[in-house]
Design an enzyme around this catalytic site. Structure first.
Site, PDB file in Angstrom:
ATOM      1  N   CYS A 241      -5.323  -9.640   3.585  1.00  0.00           N
ATOM      2  CA  CYS A 241      -6.457  -8.770   4.097  1.00  0.00           C
ATOM      3  C   CYS A 241      -7.492  -9.430   4.514  1.00  0.00           C
ATOM      4  O   CYS A 241      -8.263  -9.198   5.593  1.00  0.00           O
ATOM      5  CB  CYS A 241      -6.579  -7.808   3.129  1.00  0.00           C
ATOM      6  SG  CYS A 241      -5.103  -6.724   3.028  1.00  0.00           S
TER       7      CYS A 241
ATOM      8  N   VAL B  25       1.032  -1.102  -0.105  1.00  0.00           N
ATOM      9  CA  VAL B  25      -0.200  -0.032   0.030  1.00  0.00           C
ATOM     10  C   VAL B  25       0.893   1.127   0.208  1.00  0.00           C
ATOM     11  O   VAL B  25       0.783   2.126  -0.807  1.00  0.00           O
ATOM     12  CB  VAL B  25      -1.026   0.027   1.172  1.00  0.00           C
ATOM     13  CG1 VAL B  25      -1.684   1.380   1.387  1.00  0.00           C
ATOM     14  CG2 VAL B  25      -2.098  -0.967   1.004  1.00  0.00           C
TER      15      VAL B  25
HETATM   16  P1  NAD Z   1       3.199  -4.749   3.936  1.00  0.00           P
HETATM   17  O1  NAD Z   1       3.642  -5.374   5.165  1.00  0.00           O
HETATM   18  O2  NAD Z   1       3.519  -4.852   2.668  1.00  0.00           O
HETATM   19  O3  NAD Z   1       4.281  -3.033   4.383  1.00  0.00           O
HETATM   20  C1  NAD Z   1       4.296  -2.641   5.526  1.00  0.00           C
HETATM   21  C2  NAD Z   1       5.803  -1.654   5.584  1.00  0.00           C
HETATM   22  O4  NAD Z   1       5.709  -0.931   6.631  1.00  0.00           O
HETATM   23  C3  NAD Z   1       6.837  -2.782   5.428  1.00  0.00           C
HETATM   24  O5  NAD Z   1       7.840  -2.220   4.561  1.00  0.00           O
HETATM   25  C4  NAD Z   1       7.447  -2.262   6.967  1.00  0.00           C
HETATM   26  O6  NAD Z   1       9.038  -2.492   6.765  1.00  0.00           O
HETATM   27  C5  NAD Z   1       6.890  -0.917   7.217  1.00  0.00           C
HETATM   28  N1  NAD Z   1       7.280  -0.561   8.562  1.00  0.00           N
HETATM   29  C6  NAD Z   1       6.762  -1.258   9.604  1.00  0.00           C
HETATM   30  N2  NAD Z   1       7.027  -0.624  10.790  1.00  0.00           N
HETATM   31  C7  NAD Z   1       7.500   0.607  10.442  1.00  0.00           C
HETATM   32  C8  NAD Z   1       7.950   1.504  11.087  1.00  0.00           C
HETATM   33  N3  NAD Z   1       7.951   1.839  12.422  1.00  0.00           N
HETATM   34  N4  NAD Z   1       8.725   2.885  10.438  1.00  0.00           N
HETATM   35  C9  NAD Z   1       8.649   2.613   8.986  1.00  0.00           C
HETATM   36  N5  NAD Z   1       8.075   1.558   8.221  1.00  0.00           N
HETATM   37  C10 NAD Z   1       7.675   0.568   8.918  1.00  0.00           C
HETATM   38  O7  NAD Z   1       1.746  -4.181   4.278  1.00  0.00           O
HETATM   39  P2  NAD Z   1       0.769  -3.760   3.198  1.00  0.00           P
HETATM   40  O8  NAD Z   1       0.279  -5.139   2.396  1.00  0.00           O
HETATM   41  O9  NAD Z   1       1.064  -2.708   2.421  1.00  0.00           O
HETATM   42  O10 NAD Z   1      -0.519  -3.403   4.231  1.00  0.00           O
HETATM   43  C11 NAD Z   1      -0.271  -2.239   4.929  1.00  0.00           C
HETATM   44  C12 NAD Z   1      -1.714  -1.774   5.690  1.00  0.00           C
HETATM   45  O11 NAD Z   1      -2.649  -1.483   4.452  1.00  0.00           O
HETATM   46  C13 NAD Z   1      -2.316  -3.074   6.389  1.00  0.00           C
HETATM   47  O12 NAD Z   1      -3.094  -2.244   7.331  1.00  0.00           O
HETATM   48  C14 NAD Z   1      -3.390  -3.668   5.351  1.00  0.00           C
HETATM   49  O13 NAD Z   1      -4.511  -4.238   5.858  1.00  0.00           O
HETATM   50  C15 NAD Z   1      -3.795  -2.554   4.426  1.00  0.00           C
HETATM   51  N6  NAD Z   1      -4.195  -2.648   2.983  1.00  0.00           N
HETATM   52  C16 NAD Z   1      -3.534  -3.594   2.389  1.00  0.00           C
HETATM   53  C17 NAD Z   1      -4.041  -3.663   1.030  1.00  0.00           C
HETATM   54  C18 NAD Z   1      -2.901  -4.899   0.389  1.00  0.00           C
HETATM   55  O14 NAD Z   1      -3.684  -5.027  -0.951  1.00  0.00           O
HETATM   56  N7  NAD Z   1      -1.927  -5.354   0.719  1.00  0.00           N
HETATM   57  C19 NAD Z   1      -4.767  -3.266   0.332  1.00  0.00           C
HETATM   58  C20 NAD Z   1      -5.657  -2.109   1.304  1.00  0.00           C
HETATM   59  C21 NAD Z   1      -5.206  -1.993   2.485  1.00  0.00           C
HETATM   60  C1  UGA Z   2      -8.758  -7.115  -1.126  1.00  0.00           C
HETATM   61  C2  UGA Z   2      -9.914  -6.044  -1.788  1.00  0.00           C
HETATM   62  O1  UGA Z   2     -10.399  -6.735  -2.691  1.00  0.00           O
HETATM   63  C3  UGA Z   2      -9.502  -4.759  -1.824  1.00  0.00           C
HETATM   64  O2  UGA Z   2     -10.653  -3.938  -2.150  1.00  0.00           O
HETATM   65  C4  UGA Z   2      -8.834  -4.464  -0.572  1.00  0.00           C
HETATM   66  O3  UGA Z   2      -8.314  -3.064  -0.681  1.00  0.00           O
HETATM   67  C5  UGA Z   2      -7.594  -5.413  -0.046  1.00  0.00           C
HETATM   68  O4  UGA Z   2      -8.375  -6.610  -0.094  1.00  0.00           O
HETATM   69  C6  UGA Z   2      -7.127  -5.048   1.420  1.00  0.00           C
HETATM   70  O5  UGA Z   2      -7.822  -4.547   2.027  1.00  0.00           O
HETATM   71  O6  UGA Z   2      -5.865  -5.585   1.292  1.00  0.00           O
HETATM   72  P1  UGA Z   2      -6.728  -8.617  -2.406  1.00  0.00           P
HETATM   73  O7  UGA Z   2      -6.748  -9.350  -1.231  1.00  0.00           O
HETATM   74  O8  UGA Z   2      -5.493  -7.661  -3.204  1.00  0.00           O
HETATM   75  O9  UGA Z   2      -8.089  -7.026  -2.293  1.00  0.00           O
HETATM   76  O10 UGA Z   2      -7.270  -9.438  -3.513  1.00  0.00           O
HETATM   77  P2  UGA Z   2      -8.620  -9.749  -4.011  1.00  0.00           P
HETATM   78  O11 UGA Z   2      -8.667  -9.645  -5.406  1.00  0.00           O
HETATM   79  O12 UGA Z   2      -9.832  -9.020  -3.430  1.00  0.00           O
HETATM   80  O13 UGA Z   2      -8.843 -11.392  -3.771  1.00  0.00           O
HETATM   81  C7  UGA Z   2      -8.839 -11.745  -2.315  1.00  0.00           C
HETATM   82  C8  UGA Z   2      -9.008 -13.260  -2.255  1.00  0.00           C
HETATM   83  O14 UGA Z   2     -10.303 -13.660  -2.591  1.00  0.00           O
HETATM   84  C9  UGA Z   2      -7.913 -14.050  -3.196  1.00  0.00           C
HETATM   85  O15 UGA Z   2      -7.623 -15.291  -2.615  1.00  0.00           O
HETATM   86  C10 UGA Z   2      -9.032 -14.300  -4.452  1.00  0.00           C
HETATM   87  O16 UGA Z   2      -8.517 -15.584  -5.034  1.00  0.00           O
HETATM   88  C11 UGA Z   2     -10.337 -14.692  -3.682  1.00  0.00           C
HETATM   89  N1  UGA Z   2     -11.490 -14.443  -4.688  1.00  0.00           N
HETATM   90  C12 UGA Z   2     -11.531 -13.283  -5.124  1.00  0.00           C
HETATM   91  C13 UGA Z   2     -12.227 -15.625  -4.799  1.00  0.00           C
HETATM   92  O17 UGA Z   2     -11.935 -16.754  -4.380  1.00  0.00           O
HETATM   93  N2  UGA Z   2     -13.534 -15.436  -5.621  1.00  0.00           N
HETATM   94  C14 UGA Z   2     -13.744 -14.216  -6.238  1.00  0.00           C
HETATM   95  O18 UGA Z   2     -14.821 -14.197  -6.962  1.00  0.00           O
HETATM   96  C15 UGA Z   2     -12.786 -13.233  -6.028  1.00  0.00           C
END
Ligand code: NAD
Ligand code: UGA
Length: 484
Positions: free
Chosen positions: A296, A28
């Protein structure tokens, strides 16, 4: 990592650029930082992982994400700077986005210790009024806890505001999702902070970004720009949890229907089509399969459930969403067992390691969980994934029984069966004759419904999928549903 053929010309400029600090350079934080630069803002991205920051400073992208390498190259050291020095990022910033992990804690609640650590560190280096933005997914009232934490560290109320700006991007399509969002949610408890967020997102919400010829193409446009929803901080925090929980519920619902469909020889793909054409239901997130995984949905459904419990609200629907999801993997394992009679000593080709296609992320991947179970059952596994082998090697146990193949056919060579675990496009267009020749027995157990059963039968396979009648190669008997 695959490179897209899209060209990436010079950066655009926001009408009123804001200096932004993003803390965390994960899926993110990194995407947000690069996209804010793409929108014309000046961005400092801080991470405490020195290796990752050094990589990013060299222009190397640590994750597999379409458009990201090119967009980073375009903005590196112009629009976006990477650093491990928090003060370097915080001091010039008007807005500080917190994008660190919020993993699941042992009680199911989100573990907010990374958020608290970052807030404490920010408090030490504050040098004037700033808006702190929750980008991480957090439970309702986190905005109040952050405020309390700032006060405890001696930062007075007039020096900061907290805004919730949840992120809805999906891995694999993160850049497109960020720049062409269905909506942008800003939860602010006063106008001053809401106005700063309005300025930050103005290129998307007023459409100036899309008006530029070099803008990333997508569903938004200058005439139909992104929609901004302004709410209270509490409402925004709940919007994020409720959205993820709802999507997870949709997946569990269709999986439960798939299990029912199987018992009466109906076809879940036809059922999902027929349901999804109702615009009130919609076709997306109705793909039956192995169940949802990733970093997530599992943790956010658990965290939302915990929030409801803390508030004394009965939301047991969420427990059922989780239970169906867990069962889905059990049922798939049972299908493999049933198709192969016994498992110990068998060899299985596993196609897919990532939790979904177009990403190298294996966090909470159903594919990884399934492979572990196969290994525990004495199966040897030859696995292939187009992007996630390296990541999987970091989480799966090193074992003689587990090998990683160079392509799907090498994985299938001499195997008793193929299992399809991730919905990569590449797995939906395999050379079926070649696959059949490579296998010891022509058995495919598909956890993602990538093939029409009739086509598989025509190519001589026994083919077992989700929520559809199985088909059997002429030399294979029909297995019992529950192996003895
Ligand atoms: P991630 O684990 O990929 O990245 C987190 C980063 O934060 C890491 O690079 C880590 O080194 C860094 N970090 C941790 N502590 C720190 C500190 N004290 N100072 C500076 N850097 C620090 O996590 P992510 O997948 O990017 O998710 C981040 C948040 O966003 C979560 O709350 C997740 O639920 C949310 N989110 C994720 C997604 C997704 O698709 N991955 C989508 C929407 C929301
Ligand atoms: C999901 C949400 O779609 C995002 O909107 C959100 O920001 C994110 O979580 C988050 O909060 O981190 P993501 O986890 O990247 O995104 O992937 P998705 O495409 O949502 O798929 C999630 C899981 O559901 C996967 O394992 C996928 O294979 C499964 N899936 C998805 C199904 O089994 N069936 C479907 O129809 C869609």
């Amino acid at each position: 990592m695959s490179q897209s053929p899209v060209s990436y010309p010079a950066p655009s400029r926001a009408l009123s650029p804001v200096t932004i600090c993003v803390i965390g350079s994960g899926y993110v934080g990194l995407v947000a930082a690069v996209c804010f630069a793409e929108m014309g803002h000046r961005v400092f991205c801080v991470d405490n992982n020195e290796t990752k920051v050094a990589q990013l400073q060299r222009g190397e992208v640590p994750i597999f994400e379409e458009h990201l390498p090119q967009m980073l190259a375009r903005h590196l050291n112009g629009g976006v700077t990477f650093t491990t020095d928090l003060a370097e990022g915080i001091h010039p910033a008007e807005a500080v986005f917190i994008a660190v992990g919020t993993p699941q804690g042992s009680s199911g609640a989100a573990d907010l210790s990374y958020v608290e650590a970052v807030v404490s560190q920010i408090a030490q280096v504050m040098n004037g009024y700033k808006v702190l933005v929750e980008k991480s997914t957090v439970p309702v009232y986190t905005n109040e806890w952050i405020t309390r934490c700032m006060h405890r560290h001696g930062v007075p109320s007039d020096q900061f505001d907290i805004v919730s700006n949840p992120e809805f991007l999906r891995e694999g399509t993160a850049i497109g999702d960020f720049l062409h969002p269905d909506r942008i949610v800003v939860g602010a408890n006063n106008d001053r902070s809401a106005d700063l967020l309005r300025r930050i997102y103005a290129p998307l919400t007023e459409g100036s970004y899309y008006a530029q010829p070099e803008a990333l193409p997508g569903p938004c446009s200058a005439t139909q720009p992104a929609t901004l929803v302004i709410t209270s901080a509490q409402s925004a925090e709940i919007i994020k949890h409720a959205s993820n929980a709802f999507l997870a519920m949709k997946i569990s619902f269709i999986n439960a229907v798939a299990n029912l469909a199987e018992t009466v020889d109906a076809n879940i793909e036809d059922i999902a089509l027929g349901m999804g054409l109702d615009t009130r239901i919609g076709p997306r997130f109705l793909r039956a399969g192995l169940g949802y995984g990733g970093s997530c949905f599992p943790k956010d459904v658990a965290a939302f459930s915990w929030v409801a419990e803390q508030q004394g609200v009965d939301f047991s629907l969420l427990n059922e969403v989780r239970a169906i999801n867990d069962r889905q993997l059990d049922l798939f394992f049972e299908k493999i067992h049933s198709a192969l009679w016994t498992l110990r000593g068998k060899k299985i080709a596993a196609l897919g390691l990532a939790f979904k296609s177009d990403t190298d992320d294996t966090r909470d991947s159903p594919a990884i969980a399934l492979i572990r179970r196969l290994l525990d059952a004495g199966v040897s596994v030859a696995a292939f994934d187009p992007a996630a082998i390296e990541s999987a090697q970091g989480v799966l146990p090193a074992s003689d029984a587990l090998t990683f193949a160079a392509d799907p056919y090498a994985a299938a060579e001499g195997a008793d069966a193929v299992v399809i675990l991730t919905e990569w496009k590449q797995f939906a267009s395999l050379d079926l004759q070649r696959l059949n020749r490579a296998l010891k027995f022509p058995i495919v157990i598909d956890g993602r419904n990538l093939y029409a059963p009739s086509i598989m039968r025509d190519h001589g396979f026994t083919y077992v999928s989700i929520g559809r009648p199985a088909v059997y190669a002429s030399t294979q008997g029909r297995p019992r549903r529950n192996p003895l």
